[in-house]
Motif scaffolding. Structure first.
Motif, PDB file in Angstrom:
ATOM      1  N   VAL A 103       0.732  -1.168  -0.061  1.00 25.80           N
ATOM      2  CA  VAL A 103       0.012   0.078   0.064  1.00 25.80           C
ATOM      3  C   VAL A 103       0.755   1.315   0.081  1.00 25.80           C
ATOM      4  CG1 VAL A 103      -2.004   1.386   1.381  1.00 25.80           C
ATOM      5  CG2 VAL A 103      -1.748  -1.164   1.122  1.00 25.80           C
ATOM      6  N   GLN A 104       2.169   1.211   0.775  1.00 24.76           N
ATOM      7  CA  GLN A 104       2.960   2.239   0.777  1.00 24.76           C
ATOM      8  C   GLN A 104       3.238   2.758  -0.532  1.00 24.76           C
ATOM      9  OE1 GLN A 104       6.061   1.241   3.476  1.00 24.76           O
ATOM     10  NE2 GLN A 104       6.580   3.320   4.186  1.00 24.76           N
ATOM     11  N   LEU A 105       3.883   1.522  -1.261  1.00 21.40           N
ATOM     12  CA  LEU A 105       4.367   2.119  -2.686  1.00 21.40           C
ATOM     13  C   LEU A 105       3.432   2.347  -3.779  1.00 21.40           C
ATOM     14  CD1 LEU A 105       6.999  -0.914  -2.765  1.00 21.40           C
ATOM     15  CD2 LEU A 105       7.383   1.587  -2.268  1.00 21.40           C
ATOM     16  N   GLN A 106       2.143   1.348  -3.650  1.00 19.47           N
ATOM     17  CA  GLN A 106       1.000   2.382  -4.403  1.00 19.47           C
ATOM     18  C   GLN A 106       0.828   3.724  -4.300  1.00 19.47           C
ATOM     19  OE1 GLN A 106      -2.072  -0.689  -3.832  1.00 19.47           O
ATOM     20  NE2 GLN A 106      -1.173  -2.341  -4.703  1.00 19.47           N
ATOM     21  N   ALA A 107       0.765   4.008  -2.793  1.00 20.27           N
ATOM     22  CA  ALA A 107       0.232   5.465  -2.722  1.00 20.27           C
ATOM     23  C   ALA A 107       1.167   6.286  -3.343  1.00 20.27           C
ATOM     24  CB  ALA A 107       0.399   5.523  -1.093  1.00 20.27           C
ATOM     25  N   ARG A 108       2.712   6.094  -3.286  1.00 23.34           N
ATOM     26  CA  ARG A 108       3.511   6.759  -3.841  1.00 23.34           C
ATOM     27  C   ARG A 108       3.519   6.887  -5.377  1.00 23.34           C
ATOM     28  NH1 ARG A 108       9.995   5.117  -2.547  1.00 23.34           N
ATOM     29  NH2 ARG A 108       9.384   6.072  -0.418  1.00 23.34           N
ATOM     30  N   ASP A 109       3.112   5.633  -5.926  1.00 19.56           N
ATOM     31  CA  ASP A 109       2.820   5.606  -7.358  1.00 19.56           C
ATOM     32  C   ASP A 109       1.929   6.601  -7.627  1.00 19.56           C
ATOM     33  OD1 ASP A 109       4.990   3.855  -7.858  1.00 19.56           O
ATOM     34  OD2 ASP A 109       3.774   2.198  -8.479  1.00 19.56           O
ATOM     35  N   GLN A 110       0.708   6.498  -6.794  1.00 19.10           N
ATOM     36  CA  GLN A 110      -0.489   7.262  -7.326  1.00 19.10           C
ATOM     37  C   GLN A 110      -0.141   8.546  -7.032  1.00 19.10           C
ATOM     38  OE1 GLN A 110      -3.268   6.076  -8.213  1.00 19.10           O
ATOM     39  NE2 GLN A 110      -4.549   8.230  -8.134  1.00 19.10           N
ATOM     40  N   PHE A 111       0.708   8.926  -6.042  1.00 16.68           N
ATOM     41  CA  PHE A 111       1.086  10.574  -5.990  1.00 16.68           C
ATOM     42  C   PHE A 111       1.734  11.052  -7.029  1.00 16.68           C
ATOM     43  CE2 PHE A 111       3.965  13.750  -4.392  1.00 16.68           C
ATOM     44  CZ  PHE A 111       3.349  14.678  -3.873  1.00 16.68           C
ATOM     45  N   ASN A 112       2.633  10.106  -7.518  1.00 21.48           N
ATOM     46  CA  ASN A 112       3.598  10.376  -8.713  1.00 21.48           C
ATOM     47  C   ASN A 112       2.862  10.827 -10.088  1.00 21.48           C
ATOM     48  OD1 ASN A 112       5.974  10.872  -7.070  1.00 21.48           O
ATOM     49  ND2 ASN A 112       6.504   8.695  -7.400  1.00 21.48           N
ATOM     50  N   THR A 113       1.783   9.826 -10.121  1.00 19.90           N
ATOM     51  CA  THR A 113       0.863   9.832 -11.405  1.00 19.90           C
ATOM     52  C   THR A 113       0.210  11.106 -11.328  1.00 19.90           C
ATOM     53  OG1 THR A 113       0.959   7.492 -11.316  1.00 19.90           O
ATOM     54  CG2 THR A 113      -0.564   8.570 -12.850  1.00 19.90           C
ATOM     55  N   THR A 114      -0.509  11.292 -10.075  1.00 20.93           N
ATOM     56  CA  THR A 114      -1.306  12.472  -9.893  1.00 20.93           C
ATOM     57  C   THR A 114      -0.542  13.854 -10.167  1.00 20.93           C
ATOM     58  OG1 THR A 114      -2.558  11.357  -8.272  1.00 20.93           O
ATOM     59  CG2 THR A 114      -3.016  13.712  -8.416  1.00 20.93           C
ATOM     60  N   LYS A 115       0.440  13.739  -9.621  1.00 20.75           N
ATOM     61  CA  LYS A 115       1.474  15.021  -9.866  1.00 20.75           C
ATOM     62  C   LYS A 115       1.741  15.465 -11.629  1.00 20.75           C
ATOM     63  CE  LYS A 115       5.774  15.566  -8.455  1.00 20.75           C
ATOM     64  NZ  LYS A 115       6.772  15.559  -7.324  1.00 20.75           N
ATOM     65  N   LYS A 116       2.136  14.186 -12.202  1.00 24.05           N
ATOM     66  CA  LYS A 116       2.359  14.142 -13.617  1.00 24.05           C
ATOM     67  C   LYS A 116       1.162  14.692 -14.168  1.00 24.05           C
ATOM     68  CE  LYS A 116       5.929  10.869 -13.680  1.00 24.05           C
ATOM     69  NZ  LYS A 116       5.902   9.335 -13.712  1.00 24.05           N
ATOM     70  N   CYS A 117       0.209  14.260 -14.154  1.00 26.84           N
ATOM     71  CA  CYS A 117      -1.254  14.552 -14.638  1.00 26.84           C
ATOM     72  C   CYS A 117      -1.492  15.768 -14.495  1.00 26.84           C
ATOM     73  CB  CYS A 117      -2.286  13.858 -14.190  1.00 26.84           C
ATOM     74  SG  CYS A 117      -2.410  12.105 -14.806  1.00 26.84           S
ATOM     75  N   ARG A 118      -1.409  16.466 -13.116  1.00 21.44           N
ATOM     76  CA  ARG A 118      -1.589  17.789 -12.862  1.00 21.44           C
ATOM     77  C   ARG A 118      -0.890  18.806 -13.597  1.00 21.44           C
ATOM     78  NH1 ARG A 118      -1.865  17.289  -7.268  1.00 21.44           N
ATOM     79  NH2 ARG A 118       0.413  17.919  -7.229  1.00 21.44           N
ATOM     80  N   LEU A 119       0.490  18.464 -13.893  1.00 23.99           N
ATOM     81  CA  LEU A 119       1.406  19.371 -14.323  1.00 23.99           C
ATOM     82  C   LEU A 119       1.270  19.290 -15.925  1.00 23.99           C
ATOM     83  CD1 LEU A 119       4.856  18.521 -12.660  1.00 23.99           C
ATOM     84  CD2 LEU A 119       3.595  20.540 -12.403  1.00 23.99           C
ATOM     85  N   ARG A 120       0.863  18.208 -16.324  1.00 26.77           N
ATOM     86  CA  ARG A 120       0.480  18.206 -17.774  1.00 26.77           C
ATOM     87  C   ARG A 120      -0.913  19.081 -18.270  1.00 26.77           C
ATOM     88  NH1 ARG A 120       0.295  12.354 -18.721  1.00 26.77           N
ATOM     89  NH2 ARG A 120       2.470  12.105 -18.172  1.00 26.77           N
ATOM     90  N   ARG A 121      -1.802  18.812 -17.251  1.00 24.52           N
ATOM     91  CA  ARG A 121      -3.003  19.752 -17.347  1.00 24.52           C
ATOM     92  C   ARG A 121      -2.623  21.124 -17.535  1.00 24.52           C
ATOM     93  NH1 ARG A 121      -5.973  15.884 -14.406  1.00 24.52           N
ATOM     94  NH2 ARG A 121      -5.959  17.498 -12.363  1.00 24.52           N
ATOM     95  N   ARG A 122      -1.910  21.426 -16.489  1.00 23.84           N
ATOM     96  CA  ARG A 122      -1.421  22.876 -16.403  1.00 23.84           C
ATOM     97  C   ARG A 122      -0.730  23.422 -17.635  1.00 23.84           C
ATOM     98  NH1 ARG A 122       1.995  24.201 -10.979  1.00 23.84           N
ATOM     99  NH2 ARG A 122       0.007  23.493 -10.138  1.00 23.84           N
ATOM    100  N   SER A 123       0.213  22.814 -18.083  1.00 22.74           N
ATOM    101  CA  SER A 123       0.810  23.102 -19.252  1.00 22.74           C
ATOM    102  C   SER A 123      -0.166  23.135 -20.548  1.00 22.74           C
ATOM    103  CB  SER A 123       1.884  22.276 -19.571  1.00 22.74           C
ATOM    104  OG  SER A 123       2.778  21.825 -18.521  1.00 22.74           O
ATOM    105  N   ALA A 124      -1.061  22.127 -20.630  1.00 17.76           N
ATOM    106  CA  ALA A 124      -2.077  22.246 -21.824  1.00 17.76           C
ATOM    107  C   ALA A 124      -2.993  23.692 -21.593  1.00 17.76           C
ATOM    108  CB  ALA A 124      -2.661  20.953 -21.529  1.00 17.76           C
ATOM    109  N   ALA A 125      -3.256  23.815 -20.167  1.00  9.62           N
ATOM    110  CA  ALA A 125      -4.083  24.883 -19.959  1.00  9.62           C
ATOM    111  C   ALA A 125      -3.290  26.299 -20.332  1.00  9.62           C
ATOM    112  CB  ALA A 125      -4.739  24.975 -18.550  1.00  9.62           C
ATOM    113  N   THR A 126      -2.187  26.587 -19.838  1.00 10.16           N
ATOM    114  CA  THR A 126      -1.487  27.861 -20.125  1.00 10.16           C
ATOM    115  C   THR A 126      -0.848  27.753 -21.423  1.00 10.16           C
ATOM    116  OG1 THR A 126       0.337  26.876 -18.814  1.00 10.16           O
ATOM    117  CG2 THR A 126      -1.560  27.876 -17.511  1.00 10.16           C
ATOM    118  N   GLY A 127      -0.559  26.655 -21.803  1.00 11.05           N
ATOM    119  CA  GLY A 127       0.489  26.695 -22.897  1.00 11.05           C
ATOM    120  C   GLY A 127       1.901  26.880 -22.832  1.00 11.05           C
TER     121      GLY A 127
END
Ligand code: FAD
Length: 148
Positions: free
Chosen positions: A98-122
């Protein structure tokens, strides 16, 4: 803090305005430990497996630890060292997963957030995009809060 939430839902702002002390801190986890137990001492909960809050499992896994610890202490009441070893053996793999899954999920969420932000702001700007809760239509979805 109120400045950071400017434009959010009025009910939320009212609730936040009642807060007297605010702390800001980072979110950290640790690599899984190889062992939790040494002789008559063991760990449980965040002391044994601090994890990212992304799966909302830290407290749940802690409660499971507590139950397993109590059961093993009762089962091996005449041999505390054995009880703690049995507790660790029962829990450590599940907690590590669970500890490692939570870390994976955190990293995935962070990447998605940054990607969405780049797409929104160009751009790769670090300025957060406008909050969706600034939209009056969205604000109506939040139930009213009254502290009095
Ligand atoms: C932002 C965030 C959101 C979370 N959301 C969730 C969620 O939705 N679901 C979920 O299951 N988990 C969630 N968690 C995780 C959860 O809060 C923890 O995993 C859980 O509280 C761990 O319990 P614990 O008893 O091991 O540690 P703690 O709850 O940290 O308890 C340790 C206690 O020991 C005390 N203490 C420390 N040092 C000493 C000392 N020297 N002497 C005496 N007392 C001491 C501390 O004051 C504290 O009260 C979240 C965590 C965070 C940070």
């Amino acid at each position: 803090m109120l400045a950071a939430f400017a434009g959010w839902n009025d009910a939320l702002l009212e609730m936040l305005s009642k807060v007297e002390h605010v702390f800001k801190w980072g979110i950290y986890d640790r690599d899984p430990l190889a062992h939790w137990t040494s002789g008559r001492i063991t760990l449980l909960g965040d002391a044994a497996h601090p994890m990212m809050p992304t799966l909302a499992q830290g407290a749940s896994i802690t409660l499971e630890d507590a139950y397993a610890l109590a059961r093993n202490v009762a089962r091996h009441a005449d041999d505390p060292r054995r009880a703690l070893r049995a507790y660790e053996a029962e829990r450590i793999d599940r907690a590590r997963r669970v500890q490692l899954q939570a870390r994976d999920q955190f990293n995935t969420t962070k990447k998605c957030r940054l990607r969405r932000r780049s797409a929104a702001t160009g751009s790769s700007s670090t300025t957060p995009p406008p909050s969706r809760w600034r939209s009056p239509a969205k604000r109506r979805l939040v139930p009213r809060f009254r502290s009095s």
